[in-house]
Design an enzyme around this catalytic site. Structure first.
Site, PDB file in Angstrom:
ATOM      1  CD  GLU A 151      -1.013   9.093   2.461  1.00 23.64           C
ATOM      2  OE1 GLU A 151       0.065   9.084   3.182  1.00 23.64           O
ATOM      3  OE2 GLU A 151      -1.492   8.034   2.224  1.00 23.64           O
ATOM      4  N   GLY A 256       9.160  -4.531 -11.956  1.00 27.04           N
ATOM      5  CA  GLY A 256       8.976  -5.465 -10.852  1.00 27.04           C
ATOM      6  C   GLY A 256       7.301  -6.273 -11.456  1.00 27.04           C
ATOM      7  CB  CYS A 263      -1.702   4.006  -1.633  1.00 29.01           C
ATOM      8  SG  CYS A 263      -1.691   4.453   0.098  1.00 29.01           S
TER       9      CYS A 263
HETATM   10  C1  UGA Z   1       2.450   4.891  -2.286  1.00 31.03           C
HETATM   11  C2  UGA Z   1       3.810   6.816  -1.881  1.00 31.03           C
HETATM   12  O1  UGA Z   1       5.028   5.990  -3.218  1.00 31.03           O
HETATM   13  C3  UGA Z   1       3.396   7.598  -0.896  1.00 31.03           C
HETATM   14  O2  UGA Z   1       3.746   8.069  -1.529  1.00 31.03           O
HETATM   15  C4  UGA Z   1       2.046   8.158  -0.907  1.00 31.03           C
HETATM   16  O3  UGA Z   1       1.551   8.277   1.017  1.00 31.03           O
HETATM   17  C5  UGA Z   1       0.957   6.142  -0.401  1.00 31.03           C
HETATM   18  O4  UGA Z   1       1.097   5.473  -1.411  1.00 31.03           O
HETATM   19  C6  UGA Z   1      -1.039   6.217  -0.062  1.00 31.03           C
HETATM   20  O5  UGA Z   1      -0.696   7.443  -0.930  1.00 31.03           O
HETATM   21  O6  UGA Z   1      -0.767   6.475   0.852  1.00 31.03           O
HETATM   22  P1  UGA Z   1       2.896   2.992  -1.185  1.00 31.03           P
HETATM   23  O7  UGA Z   1       1.808   2.301  -1.115  1.00 31.03           O
HETATM   24  O8  UGA Z   1       3.748   2.549   0.509  1.00 31.03           O
HETATM   25  O9  UGA Z   1       3.244   4.725  -0.790  1.00 31.03           O
HETATM   26  O10 UGA Z   1       4.245   2.321  -1.559  1.00 31.03           O
HETATM   27  P2  UGA Z   1       5.369   2.522  -2.645  1.00 31.03           P
HETATM   28  O11 UGA Z   1       6.774   2.349  -1.770  1.00 31.03           O
HETATM   29  O12 UGA Z   1       4.664   3.730  -3.643  1.00 31.03           O
HETATM   30  O13 UGA Z   1       4.756   1.438  -3.741  1.00 31.03           O
HETATM   31  C7  UGA Z   1       3.783   1.427  -4.545  1.00 31.03           C
HETATM   32  C8  UGA Z   1       4.122  -0.085  -5.370  1.00 31.03           C
HETATM   33  O14 UGA Z   1       4.746   0.123  -6.150  1.00 31.03           O
HETATM   34  C9  UGA Z   1       4.647  -1.644  -4.408  1.00 31.03           C
HETATM   35  O15 UGA Z   1       3.554  -2.122  -4.626  1.00 31.03           O
HETATM   36  C10 UGA Z   1       5.415  -1.215  -4.964  1.00 31.03           C
HETATM   37  O16 UGA Z   1       6.779  -2.333  -5.258  1.00 31.03           O
HETATM   38  C11 UGA Z   1       5.993  -1.188  -6.594  1.00 31.03           C
HETATM   39  N1  UGA Z   1       6.986  -0.174  -7.310  1.00 31.03           N
HETATM   40  C12 UGA Z   1       7.085   0.843  -6.630  1.00 31.03           C
HETATM   41  C13 UGA Z   1       7.475  -0.751  -8.176  1.00 31.03           C
HETATM   42  O17 UGA Z   1       7.487  -2.034  -8.996  1.00 31.03           O
HETATM   43  N2  UGA Z   1       8.923  -0.183  -8.949  1.00 31.03           N
HETATM   44  C14 UGA Z   1       9.138   0.594  -7.729  1.00 31.03           C
HETATM   45  O18 UGA Z   1      10.444   1.614  -9.072  1.00 31.03           O
HETATM   46  C15 UGA Z   1       8.491   1.319  -7.128  1.00 31.03           C
END
Ligand code: UGA
Length: 440
Positions: A151, A256, A263
């Site tokens: 996923e 950030g 994940c």
């Molecule tokens: C992530 C992946 O984006 C999904 O594709 C994947 O399916 C999922 O893990 C999983 O393996 O189940 P998610 O953990 O919901 O999804 O969150 P993200 O939006 O990817 O963010 C992950 C982390 O990175 C957060 O702590 C967020 O704050 C941080 N982040 C994200 C940043 O610090 N900077 C960014 O530019 C993007």
């Protein structure tokens, strides 16, 4: 086609509700009887925008149901998804596959001929082979196929991601399974989203490589942000400037407080462990994990340096990102206890976090809105990018607080906007605004 999904957590529920939305008949299963009872009444255990309404609607139209009778249900289905958790094994950082293998055992005891077993849980390379072995051992003459189908659903926008995937990855070369998967994802395929068929092992590895690559980008931009602060550059401009290069792209370049969630941290650790066991070291990723840990320490030091002798700190947002109530591996879980241990008084507001489930923030004072936190604080720290924080009334904040300080670890405000306010403002990878040093 009857589909059942073992595991009614975040992935199982989103997948189940969205497949039901595409008119498949889906039963979501779980050993947790209370959870199933709640789900039958349309009460969902997580906060995911749009999910509760979708589930209620699909229950009503009789395409989605819930059950804890796992063996009975899977005996009558054509497709079984495994969507259980694969948390980090705390002893060795590998993925703990016990739930996946217990599903495989359960399936082995109840599977009927011509069933497709689809592994959606994030699992290390070779896991689907083991699932197949377990089922085969009890059913040597049965026709079945084990398929990998990871996923890629972001919490907070999981329904959108399911309906509009960048790609669907399917690990199988079995013709009947390919037909079944094409049917399951018909809506997405009709809408021209790409579906890639590959080997099971490649599919399993694509999932880890994707999450690890994204985690790497985050740590990269965070380290560039640190350098920006030292040399007087602006990390937002750097992200824009490099992101416009089509080979790099603009996503996942927001500096950030480091990555968290259920994940990235666990998958990065598991991939490093796989590298070790196959003698193919993942050195870059190892540095990413270390960098992410170090970042949280550095950010609490930054807060302490800015706050100086002001002891009342207000925290805005504790979840690992916005639009979720998920606290797993959130940067707040390291930063806040560190501040508490150093003698700071902490007030917290988060629009969704469930304060009763967070034992790490002992003695912190939870408030119901941003302004009550400001009322108790000398200094506000933004840890999560909730839109409520971006939309907060800065004029009201500067009226409430004596000499207001905002430390924004999500870069929610433009520097020009903050220059006009009577607020000391520190963000990530950008110059500090109205700070006492500049004022002097
Ligand atoms: C992530 C992946 O984006 C999904 O594709 C994947 O399916 C999922 O893990 C999983 O393996 O189940 P998610 O953990 O919901 O999804 O969150 P993200 O939006 O990817 O963010 C992950 C982390 O990175 C957060 O702590 C967020 O704050 C941080 N982040 C994200 C940043 O610090 N900077 C960014 O530019 C993007």
């Amino acid at each position: 086609m009857k589909i059942s999904i073992i595991g009614s957590g975040y992935v199982g529920l989103v997948t189940g509700a969205c497949m039901a939305n595409a008119n498949q008949h889906v039963t979501c299963l779980d050993i947790d009887e209370k959870k199933i009872k709640d789900l039958k009444n349309g009460k969902i255990p997580i906060y995911e925008p749009g999910l509760e309404d979708l589930i209620k609607e699909k229950i009503k139209s009789n395409v989605l149901s819930f059950s804890s009778e796992i063996s009975q249900t899977i005996r009558n289905t054509d497709v079984i998804f495994i969507a259980v958790g694969t948390p980090s094994n705390t002893e060795n950082n590998e993925a703990d596959l016990s739930q996946v293998f217990s599903c495989a055992e359960e399936i082995a005891r109840n599977i009927k001929n011509n069933t497709v077993v689809i592994v959606k849980s994030t699992v290390p390379v070779g896991t689907c082979d083991k699932v197949e072995e377990i089922i085969n051992l009890k059913n040597p003459s049965l026709n079945f196929d084990v398929v990998s189908n990871p996923e890629f659903l972001r919490e907070g926008s999981a329904i959108f991601d399911f309906e509009n995937p960048d790609r669907i990855i399917v690990g199988t070369h079995n013709k009947d399974s390919i037909t079944t998967l094409n049917l399951i994802y018909k809506k997405q395929i009709d809408n021209e989203f790409p579906i890639i068929f590959t080997t099971r092992r490649s599919s399993e590895l694509i999932k880890y490589a994707s999450n690890s690559m994204l985690a790497m980008r985050i740590i990269f931009i965070n380290e560039i942000a640190d350098l920006c602060e030292k040399v007087g550059a602006d990390v937002n401009d750097i992200a824009l400037g490099i992101g416009l290069d089509k080979r790099i792209g603009p996503e996942f370049l927001n500096a950030g407080p480091g990555f968290g969630g259920s994940c990235f941290p666990k998958d990065a650790r598991a991939l490093v462990e796989s590298g070790i066991s196959y003698n193919a070291p993942q050195n870059l990723l190892k540095a990413v994990i270390d960098g992410n840990e170090k970042r949280k320490e550095n950010l609490s030091k930054k807060i302490i340096t800015i706050a100086k002798n002001r002891k009342n700190i207000g925290i805005l947002g504790v979840t690992y990102k916005a639009n979720t109530d998920d606290m797993r591996e959130a940067p707040s879980l390291s930063i806040i206890p560190d501040l508490i241990n150093k003698g700071f008084n902490i007030s917290i507001f988060d629009p969704q976090a469930n304060k009763n489930s967070i034992k790490e923030f002992k003695n912190a004072n939870w408030e119901n809105d941003i302004y009550s936190v400001a009322n108790n604080s000398d200094c506000l720290v933004i840890l999560t990018e909730w839109s409520d924080f971006k939309d907060m009334d800065l004029k009201k904040i500067s009226d409430i607080m004596d000499k207001p300080i905002i430390i924004d670890f999500r870069n929610l405000f433009s520097l020009d906007e903050m220059k006009k306010m009577n607020i000391e403002y520190h963000s990530i990878g950008r110059e500090a605004i109205n700070s006492s040093k500049e004022v002097e």
